[in-house]
Scaffold this motif. Structure first.
Motif, PDB file in Angstrom:
ATOM      1  N   GLU A  24      53.523  29.078  49.026  1.00  8.64           N
ATOM      2  CA  GLU A  24      52.175  29.178  48.463  1.00  8.64           C
ATOM      3  C   GLU A  24      51.863  30.575  47.927  1.00  8.64           C
ATOM      4  O   GLU A  24      50.972  30.739  47.105  1.00  8.64           O
ATOM      5  N   PHE A  25      52.589  31.579  48.390  1.00 14.39           N
ATOM      6  CA  PHE A  25      52.351  32.963  47.992  1.00 14.39           C
ATOM      7  C   PHE A  25      53.274  33.416  46.861  1.00 14.39           C
ATOM      8  O   PHE A  25      53.158  34.542  46.383  1.00 14.39           O
ATOM      9  N   ILE A  36      54.596  39.316  51.147  1.00 15.27           N
ATOM     10  CA  ILE A  36      53.413  38.742  51.787  1.00 15.27           C
ATOM     11  C   ILE A  36      52.955  39.650  52.919  1.00 15.27           C
ATOM     12  O   ILE A  36      53.716  39.941  53.838  1.00 15.27           O
ATOM     13  N   ILE A  57      45.674  28.597  46.998  1.00 16.71           N
ATOM     14  CA  ILE A  57      46.036  29.928  46.500  1.00 16.71           C
ATOM     15  C   ILE A  57      46.461  29.776  45.053  1.00 16.71           C
ATOM     16  O   ILE A  57      47.514  29.221  44.754  1.00 16.71           O
ATOM     17  N   SER A  59      46.885  32.376  42.952  1.00 18.78           N
ATOM     18  CA  SER A  59      47.798  33.472  42.655  1.00 18.78           C
ATOM     19  C   SER A  59      47.821  34.408  43.855  1.00 18.78           C
ATOM     20  O   SER A  59      46.768  34.787  44.367  1.00 18.78           O
ATOM     21  N   ALA A  60      49.015  34.751  44.303  1.00 16.17           N
ATOM     22  CA  ALA A  60      49.144  35.722  45.399  1.00 16.17           C
ATOM     23  C   ALA A  60      50.108  36.810  44.913  1.00 16.17           C
ATOM     24  O   ALA A  60      49.735  37.579  44.022  1.00 16.17           O
ATOM     25  N   TYR A  61      51.336  36.837  45.429  1.00 17.50           N
ATOM     26  CA  TYR A  61      52.280  37.860  44.983  1.00 17.50           C
ATOM     27  C   TYR A  61      52.578  37.686  43.492  1.00 17.50           C
ATOM     28  O   TYR A  61      52.718  36.564  43.006  1.00 17.50           O
ATOM     29  N   HIS A  78      48.048  42.432  44.094  1.00 21.71           N
ATOM     30  CA  HIS A  78      48.974  41.301  43.978  1.00 21.71           C
ATOM     31  C   HIS A  78      50.424  41.808  43.923  1.00 21.71           C
ATOM     32  O   HIS A  78      51.318  41.161  44.459  1.00 21.71           O
ATOM     33  N   ALA A  84      45.170  37.642  47.120  1.00 20.10           N
ATOM     34  CA  ALA A  84      45.228  36.226  46.743  1.00 20.10           C
ATOM     35  C   ALA A  84      43.949  35.854  46.011  1.00 20.10           C
ATOM     36  O   ALA A  84      42.855  36.305  46.371  1.00 20.10           O
ATOM     37  N   ILE A  86      41.737  32.659  45.373  1.00 21.87           N
ATOM     38  CA  ILE A  86      41.649  31.403  46.105  1.00 21.87           C
ATOM     39  C   ILE A  86      40.460  30.548  45.700  1.00 21.87           C
ATOM     40  O   ILE A  86      39.466  31.054  45.165  1.00 21.87           O
ATOM     41  N   HIS A 118      38.701  36.460  44.601  1.00 22.07           N
ATOM     42  CA  HIS A 118      39.839  37.350  44.882  1.00 22.07           C
ATOM     43  C   HIS A 118      39.575  38.006  46.229  1.00 22.07           C
ATOM     44  O   HIS A 118      38.488  38.539  46.467  1.00 22.07           O
ATOM     45  N   ASP A 120      41.634  40.741  49.019  1.00 22.21           N
ATOM     46  CA  ASP A 120      42.825  41.530  49.313  1.00 22.21           C
ATOM     47  C   ASP A 120      42.582  42.371  50.554  1.00 22.21           C
ATOM     48  O   ASP A 120      41.459  42.486  51.032  1.00 22.21           O
TER      49      ASP A 120
END
Length: 190
Positions: A24-25, A36, A57, A59-61, A78, A84, A86, A118, A120
């Protein structure tokens, strides 16, 4: 907390918490490496637990190339695996931001957009509002508070049909007559 490096191919299905997996990341460019932050996973799990619904999610990494392609900030969290974007079905981006603010009032980044939030886990504190399409710095996203014992009791009585207008009862502005009527209604249910 630490940022860990994973292989999406080898560890994509690995559970990081009760509700989140490595996959998911992962960056949407198809790259195998996934960074992560353990702190980010913990934050997202708290948000998931609070709302009782899946956290998507978006967008994460992100790799540097993907971040540039997406128009991300050059020093985006990121890139470090600490952010992330979400959504939660049926929950507004602002409501998610307010709860994130409650969880991390003195640090981290929280940005509200039209369709997502967003979050973080940077060491410093920054807040912004991008719902209009242009980013504006804001002081924060107050508004969330934990339910009090009174709130929980009022919700229970409302669900049982003993009271109506739960917001009025939660406010604490009751007349003597309103309390008397409540006691009479409760006695009738016993």
């Amino acid at each position: 907390m630490r940022v860990k490096s994973y292989s999406k191919r080898q560890s994509g299905g690995v559970k990081l918490s009760a509700n989140f997996t490595v996959a998911e990341f992962a960056c949407h460019d198809g790259s195998d490496t996934v960074l992560i932050s353990e702190e980010l996973v913990a934050l997202l799990q708290k948000i998931r637990d609070r709302f009782g619904k899946p956290v998507t999610i978006n967008s994460a990494y992100r790799t540097a190339a993907w971040n540039t392609k997406q128009g991300g900030a050059p020093k985006s969290q990121h890139l470090l695996g600490k952010a992330a974007d979400i959504t939660i079905a049926g929950v507004s981006p602002l409501t998610i931001a307010q709860y994130a603010e409650f969880l991390q009032p003195g640090a981290g980044g929280i940005g509200v957009y039209k369709t997502f939030t967003h979050v973080d886990v940077r060491d410093t504190r920054t807040r912004w509002d991008s719902r209009s399409g242009s980013e504006k710095a804001v002081l924060g996203w107050p508004g969330y508070r934990e339910a009090s014992e009174l709130d929980k009791a009022v919700d229970k009585l409302a669900a049982a049909g003993v009271i109506d207008s739960p917001d009025r009862w939660k406010s604490g502005n009751w007349t003597k007559r309103a309390v008397e009527l409540l006691i009479i209604k409760m006695a009738a249910k016993v």
